[in-house]
Design a protein around this motif. Sequence first.
Motif, PDB file in Angstrom:
ATOM      1  N   PRO A 114       0.828  -1.213   0.000  1.00  0.00           N
ATOM      2  CA  PRO A 114       0.000   0.000   0.000  1.00  0.00           C
ATOM      3  C   PRO A 114       0.857   1.256   0.000  1.00  0.00           C
ATOM      4  CG  PRO A 114      -0.162  -1.172   2.105  1.00  0.00           C
ATOM      5  CD  PRO A 114       0.692  -1.995   1.199  1.00  0.00           C
ATOM      6  N   GLY A 115       0.252   2.339  -0.489  1.00  0.00           N
ATOM      7  CA  GLY A 115       0.946   3.625  -0.501  1.00  0.00           C
ATOM      8  C   GLY A 115       1.051   4.211   0.894  1.00  0.00           C
ATOM      9  N   ILE A 116       1.456   5.446   0.974  1.00  0.00           N
ATOM     10  CA  ILE A 116       1.606   6.119   2.274  1.00  0.00           C
ATOM     11  C   ILE A 116       0.269   6.149   3.002  1.00  0.00           C
ATOM     12  CG2 ILE A 116       2.158   8.330   3.386  1.00  0.00           C
ATOM     13  CD1 ILE A 116       4.174   8.771   1.089  1.00  0.00           C
ATOM     14  N   GLU A 117      -0.799   6.413   2.272  1.00  0.00           N
ATOM     15  CA  GLU A 117      -2.141   6.374   2.856  1.00  0.00           C
ATOM     16  C   GLU A 117      -2.872   5.189   2.256  1.00  0.00           C
ATOM     17  OE1 GLU A 117      -4.345   9.967   2.825  1.00  0.00           O
ATOM     18  OE2 GLU A 117      -2.575  11.193   3.199  1.00  0.00           O
ATOM     19  N   PHE A 118      -3.482   4.388   3.094  1.00  0.00           N
ATOM     20  CA  PHE A 118      -4.177   3.183   2.657  1.00  0.00           C
ATOM     21  C   PHE A 118      -5.472   3.591   1.969  1.00  0.00           C
ATOM     22  CE2 PHE A 118      -6.480  -0.820   3.194  1.00  0.00           C
ATOM     23  CZ  PHE A 118      -5.498  -1.724   2.826  1.00  0.00           C
ATOM     24  N   SER A 119      -5.552   3.337   0.659  1.00  0.00           N
ATOM     25  CA  SER A 119      -6.705   3.766  -0.140  1.00  0.00           C
ATOM     26  C   SER A 119      -7.642   2.586  -0.398  1.00  0.00           C
ATOM     27  CB  SER A 119      -6.211   4.325  -1.475  1.00  0.00           C
ATOM     28  OG  SER A 119      -5.711   3.261  -2.266  1.00  0.00           O
ATOM     29  N   ALA A 123      -6.950  -1.575  -0.509  1.00  0.00           N
ATOM     30  CA  ALA A 123      -7.782  -2.597   0.150  1.00  0.00           C
ATOM     31  C   ALA A 123      -8.203  -3.673  -0.847  1.00  0.00           C
ATOM     32  CB  ALA A 123      -9.013  -1.943   0.786  1.00  0.00           C
ATOM     33  N   ILE A 124      -8.625  -3.249  -2.036  1.00  0.00           N
ATOM     34  CA  ILE A 124      -9.026  -4.207  -3.069  1.00  0.00           C
ATOM     35  C   ILE A 124      -7.830  -5.041  -3.510  1.00  0.00           C
ATOM     36  CG2 ILE A 124      -9.841  -4.414  -5.459  1.00  0.00           C
ATOM     37  CD1 ILE A 124     -11.595  -1.895  -4.857  1.00  0.00           C
ATOM     38  N   ALA A 125      -6.692  -4.401  -3.705  1.00  0.00           N
ATOM     39  CA  ALA A 125      -5.483  -5.116  -4.142  1.00  0.00           C
ATOM     40  C   ALA A 125      -5.042  -6.129  -3.083  1.00  0.00           C
ATOM     41  CB  ALA A 125      -4.362  -4.130  -4.436  1.00  0.00           C
ATOM     42  N   GLN A 126      -5.097  -5.749  -1.800  1.00  0.00           N
ATOM     43  CA  GLN A 126      -4.710  -6.677  -0.736  1.00  0.00           C
ATOM     44  C   GLN A 126      -5.662  -7.872  -0.678  1.00  0.00           C
ATOM     45  OE1 GLN A 126      -2.053  -6.874   1.137  1.00  0.00           O
ATOM     46  NE2 GLN A 126      -1.168  -5.008   0.339  1.00  0.00           N
ATOM     47  N   TRP A 127      -6.957  -7.612  -0.819  1.00  0.00           N
ATOM     48  CA  TRP A 127      -7.939  -8.702  -0.810  1.00  0.00           C
ATOM     49  C   TRP A 127      -7.699  -9.631  -2.005  1.00  0.00           C
ATOM     50  CZ3 TRP A 127     -11.671 -10.029  -4.406  1.00  0.00           C
ATOM     51  CH2 TRP A 127     -12.531 -11.063  -4.017  1.00  0.00           C
TER      52      TRP A 127
END
Length: 150
Positions: A114-119, A123-127
């Motif tokens: 994730p980037g500096i701020e979790f967008s 979240a979709i990419a992690q899932w």
Amino acid sequence: MLIGSLFDVDRAGNVLISYNNYPARRSIPFLEWLETVPSSFAVEFTPDPEETNEIIASGYQVRRNLVVKFKEDTIDQTLLLLPVLETRFPDMVTILTLPGNHLTPLSQDPGWKPGIEFSPLDAIAQWLRQELYREPQGLTREILRWLNPL
């Protein structure tokens, strides 16, 4: 399998994943199509499947083996290999059937960070990463457990 059958090897064990001893045409997608192209060449494995079976049955030397089969692997021949190994080394062969297919061991973790701020995209990419990489992670866990059961 052939290295462990034809050469002196010093191994504590082998992990055999998605064993396949079919002829090249059955094992390699699109090979038949390639052979119809002018100026192409014929491809086949050497030794052929029958010779390979004989070599393994008479010469395979690695006593401890983990044999991994995937539930949706359409070219897996583990169940044909298993009796050969069990005859050579009773009580030294473990079979494991896991979710996945023949390509599961080739899966690569995309390593999305994730980037500096979790967008929401993070979240979709992690899932998506967790879902796509679930089967290879399970394979890794089981191999590590077999290597060090304590």
